[in-house]
Scaffold this motif. Structure first.
Motif, PDB file in Angstrom:
ATOM      1  N   LEU A  24       0.848  -1.189   0.000  1.00 33.88           N
ATOM      2  CA  LEU A  24       0.000   0.000   0.000  1.00 33.88           C
ATOM      3  C   LEU A  24       0.888   1.244   0.000  1.00 33.88           C
ATOM      4  O   LEU A  24       1.969   1.245   0.585  1.00 33.88           O
ATOM      5  N   ARG A  25       0.397   2.290  -0.642  1.00 31.77           N
ATOM      6  CA  ARG A  25       1.063   3.596  -0.581  1.00 31.77           C
ATOM      7  C   ARG A  25      -0.018   4.657  -0.412  1.00 31.77           C
ATOM      8  O   ARG A  25      -0.884   4.813  -1.262  1.00 31.77           O
ATOM      9  N   GLY A  26       0.031   5.355   0.736  1.00 32.77           N
ATOM     10  CA  GLY A  26      -0.998   6.350   1.001  1.00 32.77           C
ATOM     11  C   GLY A  26      -2.380   5.748   1.085  1.00 32.77           C
ATOM     12  O   GLY A  26      -3.376   6.382   0.710  1.00 32.77           O
ATOM     13  N   GLY A  27      -2.460   4.498   1.562  1.00 33.32           N
ATOM     14  CA  GLY A  27      -3.744   3.817   1.680  1.00 33.32           C
ATOM     15  C   GLY A  27      -4.243   3.200   0.391  1.00 33.32           C
ATOM     16  O   GLY A  27      -5.289   2.541   0.379  1.00 33.32           O
ATOM     17  N   ILE A  28      -3.525   3.392  -0.703  1.00 37.49           N
ATOM     18  CA  ILE A  28      -3.921   2.845  -2.006  1.00 37.49           C
ATOM     19  C   ILE A  28      -3.097   1.593  -2.295  1.00 37.49           C
ATOM     20  O   ILE A  28      -1.874   1.596  -2.149  1.00 37.49           O
ATOM     21  N   ARG A  29      -3.775   0.539  -2.713  1.00 36.79           N
ATOM     22  CA  ARG A  29      -3.090  -0.719  -3.007  1.00 36.79           C
ATOM     23  C   ARG A  29      -2.358  -0.600  -4.342  1.00 36.79           C
ATOM     24  O   ARG A  29      -2.985  -0.433  -5.388  1.00 36.79           O
ATOM     25  N   ILE A  73      15.167  -3.820  -5.741  1.00 34.94           N
ATOM     26  CA  ILE A  73      15.929  -3.093  -4.726  1.00 34.94           C
ATOM     27  C   ILE A  73      15.419  -1.648  -4.643  1.00 34.94           C
ATOM     28  O   ILE A  73      15.323  -0.968  -5.670  1.00 34.94           O
ATOM     29  N   PRO A  74      15.053  -1.164  -3.464  1.00 39.19           N
ATOM     30  CA  PRO A  74      14.469   0.182  -3.322  1.00 39.19           C
ATOM     31  C   PRO A  74      15.531   1.276  -3.396  1.00 39.19           C
ATOM     32  O   PRO A  74      16.031   1.755  -2.380  1.00 39.19           O
ATOM     33  N   SER A  75      15.865   1.694  -4.610  1.00 38.23           N
ATOM     34  CA  SER A  75      16.908   2.691  -4.815  1.00 38.23           C
ATOM     35  C   SER A  75      16.361   4.101  -5.011  1.00 38.23           C
ATOM     36  O   SER A  75      17.126   5.055  -5.125  1.00 38.23           O
ATOM     37  N   GLU A  76      15.036   4.246  -5.065  1.00 38.19           N
ATOM     38  CA  GLU A  76      14.408   5.546  -5.260  1.00 38.19           C
ATOM     39  C   GLU A  76      13.281   5.718  -4.248  1.00 38.19           C
ATOM     40  O   GLU A  76      12.780   4.754  -3.667  1.00 38.19           O
ATOM     41  N   PHE A  77      12.861   6.979  -4.060  1.00 31.80           N
ATOM     42  CA  PHE A  77      11.788   7.249  -3.108  1.00 31.80           C
ATOM     43  C   PHE A  77      10.474   6.579  -3.518  1.00 31.80           C
ATOM     44  O   PHE A  77       9.656   6.255  -2.665  1.00 31.80           O
ATOM     45  N   GLN A  78      10.266   6.388  -4.793  1.00 27.19           N
ATOM     46  CA  GLN A  78       9.026   5.789  -5.262  1.00 27.19           C
ATOM     47  C   GLN A  78       9.131   4.269  -5.436  1.00 27.19           C
ATOM     48  O   GLN A  78       8.222   3.652  -5.976  1.00 27.19           O
ATOM     49  N   SER A  79      10.226   3.679  -4.991  1.00 28.88           N
ATOM     50  CA  SER A  79      10.375   2.227  -5.115  1.00 28.88           C
ATOM     51  C   SER A  79       9.264   1.505  -4.381  1.00 28.88           C
ATOM     52  O   SER A  79       8.787   1.959  -3.326  1.00 28.88           O
ATOM     53  N   LEU A  80       8.877   0.365  -4.921  1.00 31.02           N
ATOM     54  CA  LEU A  80       7.730  -0.374  -4.393  1.00 31.02           C
ATOM     55  C   LEU A  80       7.907  -0.752  -2.931  1.00 31.02           C
ATOM     56  O   LEU A  80       6.957  -0.709  -2.143  1.00 31.02           O
ATOM     57  N   LEU A  81       9.132  -1.117  -2.547  1.00 30.14           N
ATOM     58  CA  LEU A  81       9.370  -1.577  -1.180  1.00 30.14           C
ATOM     59  C   LEU A  81      10.263  -0.610  -0.396  1.00 30.14           C
ATOM     60  O   LEU A  81      10.926  -1.004   0.566  1.00 30.14           O
ATOM     61  N   GLY A  82      10.282   0.648  -0.801  1.00 31.91           N
ATOM     62  CA  GLY A  82      11.073   1.635  -0.079  1.00 31.91           C
ATOM     63  C   GLY A  82      10.442   2.016   1.249  1.00 31.91           C
ATOM     64  O   GLY A  82       9.217   1.994   1.400  1.00 31.91           O
ATOM     65  N   PRO A  83      11.251   2.375   2.241  1.00 35.34           N
ATOM     66  CA  PRO A  83      10.736   2.727   3.578  1.00 35.34           C
ATOM     67  C   PRO A  83      10.355   4.200   3.695  1.00 35.34           C
ATOM     68  O   PRO A  83      10.663   4.860   4.671  1.00 35.34           O
ATOM     69  N   TRP A  84       9.665   4.728   2.685  1.00 38.41           N
ATOM     70  CA  TRP A  84       9.320   6.146   2.668  1.00 38.41           C
ATOM     71  C   TRP A  84       7.820   6.316   2.483  1.00 38.41           C
ATOM     72  O   TRP A  84       7.350   7.054   1.627  1.00 38.41           O
TER      73      TRP A  84
END
Length: 371
Positions: A24-29, A73-84
């Protein structure tokens, strides 16, 4: 206790456990099942701890590959599994003869990726880097981590609601399960300090009679801190259940700090245990607990409060750390009876871990040794 419709599927020796990982990102799947068919229960370690600052932590091992050779690998802010800002929506499934049972594990915010690699299978195709697969360990925590991270920026550093539940809603910003009666919000002094919002949310939860916990749906609820009526029995699947005991937080003296309505100190003697194994003049020595309450404004009320608190804090706490087949109904804050071949113990589940096909839990119970 979780309610499971197809409990027989989960508890059958022949079932296969599978972990579903949505993002999920911002509550959106943004991703339904990161790796369909690719996770077993061994892919995750999930732990709950009623005494922990943040109550739920999960480590998920993800092995990913797709037909386009993309890296995860989460190399960008918009990466699927990034901790942001991304979250994992975890569901544990049990498969048995075509039947599927599912139970929510939690909606957890990704906080770290301790390890990520694309392995050794990289190659170039028409100028594009292709990877054969990504292997990651993703750490995620329950939504109380968001509360912990958010500081106090406002100037009014005290509660603004008279209702404890309303103040919890303001402090946490989370949906509430108002599962215990409301009380007046206690007088608190909020601090501009790291993690203090979560500390104060737990102080308000304590006034409601328990500990604040975020459930599997991201809802703040209160776990009463008293052992209640058992909701079930953990028995035939128990592998091991050793005992443990600790003297920490077993007090034999309570010292009060009270003021009357005019802000004058109320002077009363400490409440003490004077006989038995926990006597203040015995081998155990004196272990003091300090207690204050703005609701105590008379000498009689102060003496009564100290006696009540002493009864509560002078009970030795015993624990049994058990290993058993994973039963998804068991949650922290539940009262269960643990049955082995020669004993039965009823207590509060204060810690729990799921790993593979087993669960490891801690059952806390009390026995009085005072006259």
């Amino acid at each position: 206790m979780r309610q499971i419709d197809d409990l027989d599927v989960f508890m059958s020796p022949g079932r296969e456990l599978r972990l579903r990982v949505d993002v999920l990102r911002g509550g959106i799947r943004v991703s339904d099942d990161v790796a369909p068919g690719g996770f077993t229960a061994d892919s995750m370690t999930v732990s709950w701890d009623l005494d922990g600052e943040v109550k739920q932590i999960a480590d998920v091992e993800i092995t990913y590959s797709d037909t386009y050779g993309r890296s995860l690998i989460p190399s960008e802010f918009q990466s699927l599994l990034g901790p942001w800002g991304n979250e994992l929506d975890l569901t544990l499934e049990a498969h048995l003869g075509g039947r599927i049972a599912a139970v929510p594990v939690g909606q957890l915010m990704i906080t770290a990726v301790p390890e990520a690699t694309d392995g050794s299978g990289k190659y170039w195709l028409m100028g594009w880097e292709i990877v054969t697969g990504s292997v990651l360990t993703v750490r995620a925590k329950s939504q109380d981590e968001r509360v912990r991270r958010r500081g106090f920026a406002e100037h009014k550093l005290q509660p603004i609601n008279t209702s404890a539940w309303d103040e919890l809603g303001r402090l946490t910003g989370l949906p509430l399960a108002r599962n215990v009666p409301d009380v007046s919000c206690p007088k608190l002094e909020y601090e501009r300090a790291q993690g203090n919002r979560l500390v104060q949310a737990q102080a308000v939860s304590a006034a409601l009679g328990g500990v604040g916990v975020v459930d599997a749906y991201g809802v703040w609820t209160i776990v009463p801190d008293l052992i209640g009526t058992p909701v079930g029995v953990i028995d035939a699947t128990v592998i091991d259940a050793p005992f443990a005991i600790d003297s920490e937080n077993v007090y034999n003296e309570v010292i009060g700090n009270f003021e009357d309505a005019d802000r004058n100190p109320i002077v009363v003697p400490p409440a003490r245990i004077t006989s038995g194994p926990l006597a203040v003049n015995g081998p155990y020595g004196t272990y003091s607990r300090f207690y204050a309450s703005e609701f105590v404004t008379t000498k009689a009320a102060a003496q009564s409060a100290l006696a009540k608190i002493l009864r509560q804090v002078s009970q030795p706490t015993f624990e049994r750390r058990f290993t058993a087949q994973l039963d998804p109904r068991v949650e922290i804050g539940d009262t269960w009876t643990l049955r082995t071949s020669d004993t039965e113990t009823t207590g509060l589940i204060v810690a729990l871990e799921w790993k593979g096909d087993v669960m490891v839990g801690t059952l806390r119970f009390q026995e009085s040794i005072n006259a």
